[in-house]
Structure formats: structure tokens, C-alpha cells
Design an enzyme around this catalytic site. Structure first.
Site, PDB file in Angstrom:
ATOM      1  N   ASN A  12     -53.036  26.558  16.148  1.00  0.00           N
ATOM      2  CA  ASN A  12     -53.315  25.220  15.625  1.00  0.00           C
ATOM      3  C   ASN A  12     -52.430  24.239  16.391  1.00  0.00           C
ATOM      4  O   ASN A  12     -51.221  24.226  16.201  1.00  0.00           O
ATOM      5  CB  ASN A  12     -52.982  25.200  14.120  1.00  0.00           C
ATOM      6  N   LYS A  14     -52.366  21.051  16.161  1.00  0.00           N
ATOM      7  CA  LYS A  14     -52.050  19.837  15.394  1.00  0.00           C
ATOM      8  C   LYS A  14     -52.301  18.594  16.262  1.00  0.00           C
ATOM      9  O   LYS A  14     -53.212  18.603  17.081  1.00  0.00           O
ATOM     10  CB  LYS A  14     -50.612  19.894  14.872  1.00  0.00           C
ATOM     11  N   HIS A  96     -54.941  22.612   5.304  1.00  0.00           N
ATOM     12  CA  HIS A  96     -53.600  22.822   5.864  1.00  0.00           C
ATOM     13  C   HIS A  96     -52.607  22.027   5.020  1.00  0.00           C
ATOM     14  O   HIS A  96     -52.924  20.932   4.543  1.00  0.00           O
ATOM     15  CB  HIS A  96     -53.573  22.367   7.327  1.00  0.00           C
ATOM     16  N   GLU A  98     -50.232  20.220   5.769  1.00  0.00           N
ATOM     17  CA  GLU A  98     -49.976  18.859   6.266  1.00  0.00           C
ATOM     18  C   GLU A  98     -51.087  17.907   5.824  1.00  0.00           C
ATOM     19  O   GLU A  98     -50.844  16.724   5.590  1.00  0.00           O
ATOM     20  CB  GLU A  98     -49.804  18.884   7.800  1.00  0.00           C
ATOM     21  N   GLU A 166     -49.728  30.237   4.326  1.00  0.00           N
ATOM     22  CA  GLU A 166     -48.688  29.534   5.071  1.00  0.00           C
ATOM     23  C   GLU A 166     -47.685  28.925   4.094  1.00  0.00           C
ATOM     24  O   GLU A 166     -47.941  27.837   3.546  1.00  0.00           O
ATOM     25  CB  GLU A 166     -49.300  28.420   5.915  1.00  0.00           C
ATOM     26  N   GLY A 172     -42.998  25.220  10.909  1.00  0.00           N
ATOM     27  CA  GLY A 172     -42.230  24.393  11.852  1.00  0.00           C
ATOM     28  C   GLY A 172     -40.731  24.389  11.613  1.00  0.00           C
ATOM     29  O   GLY A 172     -40.023  23.563  12.181  1.00  0.00           O
ATOM     30  N   SER A 211     -43.922  29.608  11.456  1.00  0.00           N
ATOM     31  CA  SER A 211     -42.860  30.021  12.384  1.00  0.00           C
ATOM     32  C   SER A 211     -43.085  31.408  12.998  1.00  0.00           C
ATOM     33  O   SER A 211     -42.127  32.160  13.218  1.00  0.00           O
ATOM     34  CB  SER A 211     -41.491  29.946  11.711  1.00  0.00           C
TER      35      SER A 211
HETATM   36  C1  PEP Z   1     -49.043  25.747  11.087  1.00  0.00           C
HETATM   37  O1  PEP Z   1     -48.790  24.574  10.855  1.00  0.00           O
HETATM   38  O2  PEP Z   1     -50.197  26.165  10.904  1.00  0.00           O
HETATM   39  C2  PEP Z   1     -47.976  26.596  11.568  1.00  0.00           C
HETATM   40  C3  PEP Z   1     -48.041  27.847  11.279  1.00  0.00           C
HETATM   41  O3  PEP Z   1     -46.939  25.991  12.272  1.00  0.00           O
HETATM   42  P1  PEP Z   1     -45.689  26.708  12.967  1.00  0.00           P
HETATM   43  O4  PEP Z   1     -46.180  27.987  13.608  1.00  0.00           O
HETATM   44  O5  PEP Z   1     -45.198  25.727  13.973  1.00  0.00           O
HETATM   45  O6  PEP Z   1     -44.687  26.995  11.884  1.00  0.00           O
END
Ligand code: PEP
Length: 249
Positions: A12, A14, A96, A98, A166, A172, A211
Site C-alpha cells: 500500500n 498510500k 484502512h 487512516e 492492522e 508506520g 511495520s
Molecule cells: C499500512 O498502512 O497498511 C501499513 C501496514 O503500513 P506500514 O507497513 O508502514 O506500517
């Protein structure tokens, strides 16, 4: 009976990536033949979907990061699932954290978007996950269970829907749950899916996201009921993303 599930390694991007980033998609697509044990998907920003689809030339899938619930209309700045499909996408992420946080998307809204994705013939990735406060309060399973029952689209099957767990606090941040914590939540999600989707739930892919990096991918992907990864930051370069996806060589 245990169902054999083909994993999905998904990225992803973003709100990252300009036309110069298409080289990363090309590099991932060229290496995809070596990731024989999983499907590979990159979800770039909508501005790059058509170029990414051309660069992928069918070797990896390309997806969107969100869609509107309606097929068309007066919704300035939004993109419909049909438009994503028309640009070459075969997947779309909905719900998601976000989007849930920045745009106040409720489970009801997420479900409507997921149903739009199915209407357009896309495979939908529905994201769920608890905040740090909710985990500290012992509410993780209740929160995830509520998001699942509230967001799952009618008409979902193991082929047209993927779940991504998630934890919001892991996105992040460089923090990840322990493998035991991941096993607990993924086991719970499997149980709920079997209940909510009789005959299908046992085969739905459940991705872990938050992460994931080349250094922790093998450990996280080995957890029971983890059927792949949804990767944010580490999907922006072919080198890091392939370092993760190569778990499925
Ligand atoms: C995400 O936002 O879908 C995600 C998993 O981000 P990150 O891998 O950067 O933690």
C-alpha cells in the site's frame, strides 16, 4: 480439514509515488516469477494505477486504496470502484485505519464501499484493527469482531474478499505485536469468518499489516492463519518489498 490458502503479498503506497516510481513496480513485476508461493499486489495512488497496470503487464496485480460507494455522480474528488477497474485495478483496499481516522469512515461506510468493490468486480481488502488504547483496555477482540461484523460486504466469498488485520499502533511505527498476539487475533478472525461466512470463511485470506519489514516478515508470516502481508512503508522500494515477499519464494 485444513484449507490450503494461497498467500497474498500486498503493498500500500498510500499518498506516495510520482511517475518516476513506476520503475519500482517494473522491478517488482520482473521479480514476481520468483515469488512462486504467493500472489503479489501493489496499490499505488490512483494517479499511477493506469501506468502501474501497464508496467505490471499482468505479472502482478494492481489495486486502489479506497473507493466511493456509488458508481458515478456528483462526488468531487472521489473515485468509484468502476473507475478503478477501468484504469486497470483488480483489487481495492477499504476501511484502512487512516481512512477510518482521517475521514471518519464508520463500519457502515466501509461496508458500502466493500459492496461497491464487489459490484465492480474487484477483490476487496477490508482492513480492521484496534488502537493502542483499545488494546491496553483489553478490547482488541471486541473491536475487531465489531469491525468485521459491521464491515463485511454481502456477497463476499473467499475469492473476492481479503481481510487485513492492522493494529493501528503498529502502522508506520516500527512496533509489531508478538507472534503470539498475532496468532490470537488471526485465530479469532478465522473463527468469526467461519461463523459469518459459512462454507467460505475457512478459505478467506487474512493478511497481517503493521511495520512488516524484510527483517520480521518470516516470523510474522509463519504465524498460523496469517495468509500474507499488507505492507506500507516497506513496499515503496522493490528491494524492501521483495525482501518481504521472498518469504514466499
Ligand atoms: C499500512 O498502512 O497498511 C501499513 C501496514 O503500513 P506500514 O507497513 O508502514 O506500517
Amino acid at each position: 480439514m485444513t484449507t490450503k490458502i494461497r498467500p497474498l503479498a500486498a503493498g500500500n503506497w498510500k499518498m506516495n509515488g510520482l511517475s518516476a516510481s513506476i520503475g519500482e513496480i517494473k522491478a517488482i513485476a520482473q521479480a514476481a516469477a520468483q515469488i512462486g508461493g504467493a500472489d503479489v499486489l501493489i496499490c499505488p495512488p490512483a494517479t499511477l494505477i493506469a501506468a502501474a497496470t501497464a508496467a505490471a503487464s499482468g505479472r502482478i496485480a494492481i489495486g486502489g486504496q479506497d473507493c466511493h460507494a456509488k458508481a458515478s455522480g456528483a462526488h468531487t474528488g472521489d473515485i468509484s470502484a468502476e473507475q478503478l477497474k477501468d484504469a486497470g485495478a483488480t483489487f481495492v483496499i477499504v476501511g484502512h485505519s487512516e481512512r477510518r481516522a482521517d475521514h471518519g469512515e464508520s463500519d457502515e461506510v466501509v461496508r458500502a464501499k466493500a459492496e461497491a468493490a464487489l459490484r465492480a468486480g474487484l477483490t476487496v481488502i477490508v482492513c480492521v484493527g484496534e488502537t493502542h488504547l483499545q488494546r491496553e483496555a483489553g478490547q482488541t477482540l471486541a473491536v475487531v469482531g465489531g469491525q468485521l461484523s459491521g464491515s463485511l460486504p454481502h456477497g463476499a466469498t473467499a475469492k473476492n474478499m481479503v481481510i487485513a488485520y492492522e493494529p493501528v499502533w503498529a502502522i508506520g511505527t516500527g512496533l509489531t505485536p508478538t507472534p503470539a498476539d498475532v496468532a490470537e487475533v488471526h485465530g479469532f478472525i478465522r473463527h468469526e469468518l467461519v461463523d459469518l461466512m459459512p462454507g467460505e470463511g475457512a478459505a478467506v485470506r487474512i493478511l497481517y499489516g503493521g511495520s512488516v519489514k524484510p527483517s520480521n516478515a518470516a516470523e510474522l508470516m509463519a504465524v498460523e492463519n496469517v495468509n500474507g502481508a499488507l505492507v506500507g512503508g516497506a513496499s515503496l522500494t522493490a528491494k524492501d518489498f521483495l525482501g518481504i515477499a521472498s518469504v514466499y519464494k
